[in-house]
Design a protein around this motif. Sequence first.
Motif, PDB file in Angstrom:
ATOM      1  N   ALA A  77      45.499  35.094  52.521  1.00  0.00           N
ATOM      2  CA  ALA A  77      46.841  35.571  51.807  1.00  0.00           C
ATOM      3  C   ALA A  77      47.169  37.120  51.454  1.00  0.00           C
ATOM      4  N   CYS A  78      45.853  37.152  50.897  1.00  0.00           N
ATOM      5  CA  CYS A  78      45.524  38.374  50.289  1.00  0.00           C
ATOM      6  C   CYS A  78      45.375  40.197  51.466  1.00  0.00           C
ATOM      7  N   SER A  79      44.549  39.256  52.177  1.00  0.00           N
ATOM      8  CA  SER A  79      44.613  40.549  53.469  1.00  0.00           C
ATOM      9  C   SER A  79      46.523  40.843  54.087  1.00  0.00           C
ATOM     10  N   MET A  80      46.974  39.753  54.221  1.00  0.00           N
ATOM     11  CA  MET A  80      48.149  39.964  54.794  1.00  0.00           C
ATOM     12  C   MET A  80      48.804  41.001  53.500  1.00  0.00           C
ATOM     13  N   ALA A  81      48.795  40.760  52.307  1.00  0.00           N
ATOM     14  CA  ALA A  81      49.349  41.276  51.293  1.00  0.00           C
ATOM     15  C   ALA A  81      49.158  43.332  51.450  1.00  0.00           C
TER      16      ALA A  81
END
Length: 822
Positions: A375-379
Amino acid sequence: MAQIVLLPVRHHSPACAFHVAGTIERLGPSVILVEGPDNANSLIPVMVHQETKAPFAIYYSYHDSTARLSEEKEHYRCYYPFLDYSPELAALRAGHGLGIPTAFVDLPYGDILAASREGKGLLKRDEEKNNYNDDYLLSRNQYLKELCERTGLRSFDEFWEKYFELGGLGEESGKWFSHLLTYCRLARENTPPESLEEDGCLARERFMADRILEHAAGLPEDGVVLAVTGGFHTPGLKGLLEKAGAKVRCGGLEPEDKDDGKPTEDPSAEKGGEPKEQDAEKGVVGAKSSDGPAVLKIPKKDQGVYLMPYSMEAADALNGYASGMPFPGFYQRIWEGLQETSMPYGDAVLDMIVAAGKETRRKEGYLSTYDEICACSMARGLAQLRGKREPGAYELLDAVLGSFVKGEYNLGSDTPVRILRKHMTGNSMGALCSEADVPPILHDFEAQCKTFGLKVKSTLETDATLSIFSNKKHRRESMFFNRMLFLDTSFARKMKGPNLQLKKDKNLMREIWRYKWNAQVNSALIDVSVYGATIEEAAMGLVKEELKKELDAKESALLLTRVFEMGLEEQLQPAYDRVHQLMMTDTSFYSLAEALKSLMMMEELGTLYDSRMEFGGLIQLGCRKLVALLPSMTRIKDEDLTQCMDALKLLYQLTGRESGQYGQEKEAFYDALAKMCQDREIHSGLDGCIRGILYGSGRETAAEVEAVCRGYLLGTKEQMLRTAQFFKGLFYTARDLVFIGEDFLKMLDEFYGRVTEEEFMELLPELRMAFAYFTPREIDKIAAGAARLHGKGGRDILDMPEVLPQWYSYGKEVDEYVRSKT
């Protein structure tokens, strides 16, 4: 005259608050003026006090006592919330820290209402709650719609965050304000001029321009007046001030810098003219504006203004608050991060993902740390793809949706997103310093909540289970909840327990209440503070007002039950006397019957509630009046049947009490029933109900009742079709008749054999309601008896003949053919 600097802002924007505070520190103005009602200036010291914690709100109320707005002389209210990152609060706090005078310069709430057209602005009737500052003119127009489409963004809030929040934190303040002013001008140019007049927008701007000029006139030429106003108003204010000959700069720009764009012309300028003086005796005085028609002042006595705690939940635009940005909890984290770094979004997004992941894992059990990393990487990836220097709220939402939700996104899989939105909204509540001037009733509310250990520091609903008949403290807590309910504060609602208003659940010994604090609780208490300084006094005062109204016996008895539940001993006798007075004059059978139900329930529970009030006299009066009205009720309408049968059953129970105290009414009751049965036009359902009562009291035999029933069956077709209603009334009061021998079952079977299929379908609703009075076991017993009449048993009913597949297919084809032809 001093120079004037206008700072355009969007309400509740961290970037606006950041640039406003920085501009004030660099510019060092002589005075700071803020968009807000000028009758709230006395609240500023409390607002900037170090013990006052945001969120809080200024609560405004207006009573239209002179029918200026409508003939109904209604009460109006609105809120002006402040968060830590509200630019208006940032300006007030900056002024306080630097020792610079501050003031509100906008129209008071009542005057804005007077300047608005019916159904427009703050006079919108279809909105659940009103907000003093509403950004809709800035955020909803055709220009903005096309702008979002061309930039590929989904909403104004996403557009704002990308270009003014994320992009704006790295810009110099003067440049940032210049960009905002350009947007505000374009938004204003694409708004119809008539909308500005109808919403009171132009009246507010004329008033603010006058106040700004007054402050500027009182300062030397080298002085600086800094005014923080909603961005939509800034172009209009600039035009008004320049017409008055003032030196105006926008956005804190230096004199040599370029102030792009032309001043916005005030659409109302051509309507100018001399102010129109009004009748001063009515409290309305002409107030001259810098341009356009006069602003008419509303009497101060009709307006109220208080400071009150607020909550993040109430301030969230997604919960109906129309002014400002959504996700206040998220942007609070951004504001706190701005005190340490100019790029706070990355850390805030990370913290939100971890918090949402942790709670989802605890509740659902399927998320892993790897999902959070994804999720952090996608954000971050979405931010780069969308041309943002950091991921914002919308990248956060998309990342959690993409990484945490497994499979299709629906009601069954949306838990992670709901948890994230809860964290983004926040749950913090504000607090006022001890110097805040609030009505005593609010202090009493807080004291009682503390006494009973109620959780009012959270906006989550909490249950309270009370043993009201065995625990005196619980009884007092129940009285408190009932008083808050009576005052219409939306603080608590009863989930379970004896309900005297609905006359049910009198056998329950405990109450379960569900309560929740929100900003409307305080505003409601402020509204009713005119009735008393404490919750109890306010409830008593409101009861006195209710007793003065035009009521019937039913309404007055319901009010008495509420006084009874609230434990207002001093008001019990006046309420009792009012019920007695109305029962003496009321001639409505149904109103008297409902009043009698309420009185009987209070009598039954009086000992448990530890009440010394005697209701026997009122009950006897109600019984006597109902019996006298009974003969006139024979020809009732079908829709009144159930209510009338309830009243008859009530009288049957009351006159049949073993104490014999209603002996005189008992004989009169049965005389009235006998007289009603003699009316050939009596409603068949009522006839059945009466026959059941007469059978239950031993005044008619089963054979006599069967004879009446057979009269319906063997009479005209119209009489036969009324048999279903007769059964409904009979089964309501004497359903045991069905189980005495087989004669009644035979009559039922005969009835079903005589009606056609169409007639049966027409009577089916009535028949269903008639048999609804039987328990499932009794229904089974009736079915077994009916089967015996036809030589069948339970096994025969269960063993149905086989349906061949070809028969089923043929029937299906016939059904489809019929459907195609209809």
